[in-house]
Design an enzyme around this catalytic site. Structure first.
Site, mmCIF file in Angstrom:
data_model
loop_
_atom_site.group_PDB
_atom_site.id
_atom_site.type_symbol
_atom_site.label_atom_id
_atom_site.label_comp_id
_atom_site.label_asym_id
_atom_site.label_seq_id
_atom_site.Cartn_x
_atom_site.Cartn_y
_atom_site.Cartn_z
ATOM 1 N N GLY A 252 0.765 -1.240 0.000
ATOM 2 C CA GLY A 252 0.000 0.000 0.000
ATOM 3 C C GLY A 252 0.792 1.284 0.000
ATOM 4 N N GLU A 289 3.990 -6.541 1.841
ATOM 5 C CA GLU A 289 3.532 -6.929 0.499
ATOM 6 C C GLU A 289 3.495 -5.739 -0.459
ATOM 7 O OE1 GLU A 289 -0.404 -8.332 1.397
ATOM 8 O OE2 GLU A 289 0.289 -10.191 2.342
ATOM 9 N N GLY A 291 3.535 -3.525 -3.650
ATOM 10 C CA GLY A 291 3.408 -3.707 -5.094
ATOM 11 C C GLY A 291 3.815 -2.432 -5.810
ATOM 12 N N ARG A 292 2.900 -1.474 -5.785
ATOM 13 C CA ARG A 292 3.104 -0.216 -6.507
ATOM 14 C C ARG A 292 4.449 0.441 -6.224
ATOM 15 N NH1 ARG A 292 -1.290 2.914 -7.888
ATOM 16 N NH2 ARG A 292 -2.457 1.774 -6.299
ATOM 17 N N TYR A 332 -9.960 5.171 -11.798
ATOM 18 C CA TYR A 332 -9.733 5.870 -10.525
ATOM 19 C C TYR A 332 -9.646 7.378 -10.680
ATOM 20 C CZ TYR A 332 -7.596 1.256 -9.435
ATOM 21 O OH TYR A 332 -7.315 -0.065 -9.281
ATOM 22 N N CYS A 358 -14.074 3.514 -28.039
ATOM 23 C CA CYS A 358 -15.401 4.126 -28.104
ATOM 24 C C CYS A 358 -16.043 4.226 -26.724
ATOM 25 C CB CYS A 358 -16.285 3.333 -29.057
ATOM 26 S SG CYS A 358 -15.484 3.116 -30.644
ATOM 27 N N GLU A 359 -15.486 5.041 -25.870
ATOM 28 C CA GLU A 359 -16.002 5.313 -24.533
ATOM 29 C C GLU A 359 -15.564 6.729 -24.170
ATOM 30 O OE1 GLU A 359 -17.715 3.251 -22.534
ATOM 31 O OE2 GLU A 359 -17.396 1.349 -23.576
ATOM 32 N N TYR A 386 -0.010 -1.445 -12.084
ATOM 33 C CA TYR A 386 -1.447 -1.446 -12.401
ATOM 34 C C TYR A 386 -1.709 -0.807 -13.758
ATOM 35 C CZ TYR A 386 -1.448 -2.663 -7.519
ATOM 36 O OH TYR A 386 -1.178 -3.287 -6.331
HETATM 37 C C1 PLP Z 1 -2.843 -5.233 -4.088
HETATM 38 C C2 PLP Z 1 -2.342 -5.828 -2.844
HETATM 39 C C3 PLP Z 1 -1.051 -5.550 -2.398
HETATM 40 C C4 PLP Z 1 -0.135 -4.561 -3.072
HETATM 41 O O1 PLP Z 1 -0.636 -3.276 -2.888
HETATM 42 P P1 PLP Z 1 0.219 -1.982 -3.344
HETATM 43 O O2 PLP Z 1 -0.687 -0.860 -3.042
HETATM 44 O O3 PLP Z 1 0.464 -2.136 -4.813
HETATM 45 O O4 PLP Z 1 1.462 -1.964 -2.559
HETATM 46 C C5 PLP Z 1 -0.620 -6.189 -1.252
HETATM 47 N N1 PLP Z 1 -1.414 -7.056 -0.580
HETATM 48 C C6 PLP Z 1 -2.669 -7.336 -0.987
HETATM 49 C C7 PLP Z 1 -3.486 -8.293 -0.207
HETATM 50 C C8 PLP Z 1 -3.179 -6.734 -2.123
HETATM 51 O O5 PLP Z 1 -4.419 -6.998 -2.508
#
Ligand code: PLP
Length: 429
Positions: A252, A289, A291-292, A332, A358-359, A386
Site C-alpha cells: 500500500g 507486500e 506492489g506499486r 480511478y 469508443c467510450e 497497475y
Molecule cells: C494489491 C495488494 C497488495 C499490493 O498493494 P500496493 O498498493 O500495490 O502496494 C498487497 N497485498 C494485498 C493483499 C493486495 O491486494
C-alpha cells in the site's frame, strides 16, 4: 479532479527516466529509438529503477526478520518477477495464475503468501502442493474449504487471518480496503472468535495475522493505527493460547504520480519497529507486500499522437494508447504525468489526451499544457504499476509490447500481440 494538480511536476521516474539533449531517455536508451524499433503503444521499464526500489526496502529492513513479498498483481511480467526473485524477494499472490508465474521464475514457495478474497479449491490445492508460506484467509467459509482441501491432500495449511482493522487509509475509495464497508478481511471484533474456529479445524496451522488497508497511502498514520489494533489482537490471541509467528502489514505504500510526498520504506518501518520493541514484540517476524512502490515509477507508456482535434470546448490529442492499455485514469480518475519525448519550442495548448476506444471514459490525461503536433511521441509517466497488468483487448486492440532497459541495452520482455493472437481460441457455431 485534475485541478488538484496545478502544474506538471518534476519527472516521476527520475533519475532512471530523464532528459538528455532534449530527448527523454530510459537509463541510457533514448525512448524515440525504442518507439521507432518496436512501435507504440509500448511499455518501457527500467531495470535500475526496479533494483533501486527494492534496495530502499532492503536497506530499511537491515538485519531485522522481515520478509518482503512483492505484491505481483501490480506488474506480473516474468522479467519483472525474475528480477525481484534474483534480488531475494518473496511474492504476494492473489490467484493460481500468479502462483504459476512465480514458480515459472523460480520463486521459493516458502517465500510466497497467498492473498485474495475468493480463492478456489484448485488454487488452494496448487498452492499447498507448491508449499507456500501462508494463506491469508478472509472468511470462515474460506477457512472451512481450505481445511477440507488440505485434509484431502493429507496436508496442513499454514494460515493467517486477514483482519480488517477499520482504519481510514485516506486514499481513493476504490483502493481503500481497511474500512468496515469493504469486502476484504474479517472485522477485528470477530477476529478472536474466527481464530478459535480456525484452531478447531483439523488441517490448519495458525501462523500469523495479516492486514492490507489500502493502496497509494501517502501517510504512515493509517499503518500505525492498524498496527496498534493488530498488536492488541496478538495480545488477546496469546492470552487465548494462540501463538502468532508473523505479522503481515500488507502493501500500500504510495508513489509520486504528481506532487505527492509518500513516506519512504524506512520512514514507514522505523516507527513500526519502534512500536514492536516498545510492546515487547521485537521478536515478531514481519511480512510486507509492497506492489506499486516497487514498480510504479520504474515504467513509462510510450504513445504516438495520431490527430489533434480542436473542438469547441476542448482540444484533444488523440493518441494510439487507450483505456485498454492504461485503465487507471478511467477507473480511478488517476493522474499520470505526460511528456513529449522530444519537447518542442512553441506555444503550448491545453489538451485532453484521449485514446481511440469508443467510450467517453477513454482518456489518459486531462487539461495538460503541451506543445505537440501529430506524429509526436509522448511518455505517460508512472506506468510501471497497475498499468499493463490491467490491460485488456477491448475494441479488439492488441495489447502493447513491454521492454526492459538495462543500461544501454534493452530486451523485449513481452512481444506485441498480433491480431491473430486475439482471434485464437474463438470459434463460430
Ligand atoms: C494489491 C495488494 C497488495 C499490493 O498493494 P500496493 O498498493 O500495490 O502496494 C498487497 N497485498 C494485498 C493483499 C493486495 O491486494
Amino acid at each position: 479532479m485534475t485541478a488538484r494538480f496545478p502544474a506538471q511536476p518534476e519527472l516521476a521516474g527520475h533519475p532512471y527516466f530523464q532528459f538528455r539533449n532534449n530527448v527523454l531517455y530510459a537509463e541510457d536508451v533514448p525512448l524515440d529509438h525504442l518507439a521507432e524499433r518496436l512501435g507504440t503503444p509500448l511499455y518501457v521499464y527500467s531495470r535500475a529503477a526496479l533494483k533501486a526500489a527494492w534496495q530502499a526496502y532492503h536497506s530499511a529492513v537491515g538485519q531485522r526478520p522481515v520478509l518482503v513479498c512483492y505484491g505481483m498483481k501490480a506488474n506480473s511480467n516474468l522479467a519483472v518477477l525474475k528480477e525481484f526473485a534474483r534480488l531475494g524477494a518473496g511474492f504476494d499472490i492473489v490467484s493460481g495464475g500468479e502462483l504459476k508465474r512465480a514458480l515459472a521464475v523460480g520463486a521459493d514457495p516458502a517465500r510466497i503468501v497467498f492473498s485474495g478474497v475468493g480463492k478456489q479449491a484448485w488454487e488452494m490445492r496448487d498452492a499447498l502442493a507448491a508449499g507456500v508460506k501462508c494463506f491469508n484467509v478472509e472468511s470462515e467459509a474460506e477457512l472451512r474449504l481450505l481445511s477440507q482441501v488440505a485434509q484431502d491432500m493429507g496436508a496442513r495449511a499454514p494460515v493467517s487471518l486477514r483482519v480488517n482493522p477499520d482504519v481510514d487509509a485516506q486514499t481513493h475509495p476504490y483502493i481503500s480496503t481497511g474500512l468496515k464497508e469493504n469486502k476484504f478481511g474479517i472485522a477485528i471484533e470477530s477476529a478472536l472468535a474466527v481464530y478459535r474456529s480456525a484452531q478447531a479445524l483439523p488441517a490448519l496451522e495458525i501462523v500469523g495475522v495479516d492486514c492490507h488497508i489500502g493502496s497509494q497511502l501517502t501517510e504512515i498514520g493509517p499503518y500505525l493505527d492498524a498496527l496498534d489494533k493488530l498488536l492488541d489482537l496478538i495480545d488477546r490471541l496469546a492470552q487465548a493460547g494462540i501463538a502468532i509467528r508473523h505479522l503481515d502489514l500488507g502493501g500500500g505504500l504510495g508513489i509520486r504520480y504528481a506532487d505527492e510526498t509518500p513516506p519512504s520504506p524506512r520512514a514507514l518501518l522505523d516507527p513500526v519497529f519502534e512500536r514492536l520493541q516498545a510492546r515487547g514484540l521485537g521478536h515478531l517476524h514481519l511480512v510486507l507486500e509492497p506492489g506499486r512502490s516497487l514498480v510504479g515509477n520504474a515504467g513509462v507508456l510510450l504513445t504516438t499522437v495520431q490527430y489533434l482535434k480542436h473542438a469547441e470546448a476542448r482540444n484533444f490529442a488523440i493518441v494510439d494508447a487507450a483505456m485498454n492499455d492504461l485503465l487507471r485514469p478511467a477507473l480511478y480518475d488517476a493522474f499520470h504525468g505526460v511528456r513529449p519525448v522530444h519537447p518542442r519550442a512553441g506555444e503550448a495548448t491545453l489538451y485532453d489526451i484521449v485514446g481511440p476506444v469508443c467510450e467517453s471514459a477513454d482518456w489518459l490525461a486531462r487539461q495538460r499544457k503541451l506543445a505537440i503536433e501529430a506524429g509526436d511521441l509522448l511518455a505517460v509517466e508512472s506506468a510501471g504499476a497497475y498499468s499493463m497488468a490491467m490491460a485488456s483487448n477491448y475494441n479488439t486492440r492488441p495489447r502493447a509490447a513491454e521492454v526492459m532497459v538495462d543500461g544501454d541495452q534493452y530486451y523485449v520482455v513481452r512481444r506485441r500481440e498480433t491480431l491473430d493472437d486475439l482471434l485464437r481460441g474463438e470459434s463460430t457455431l
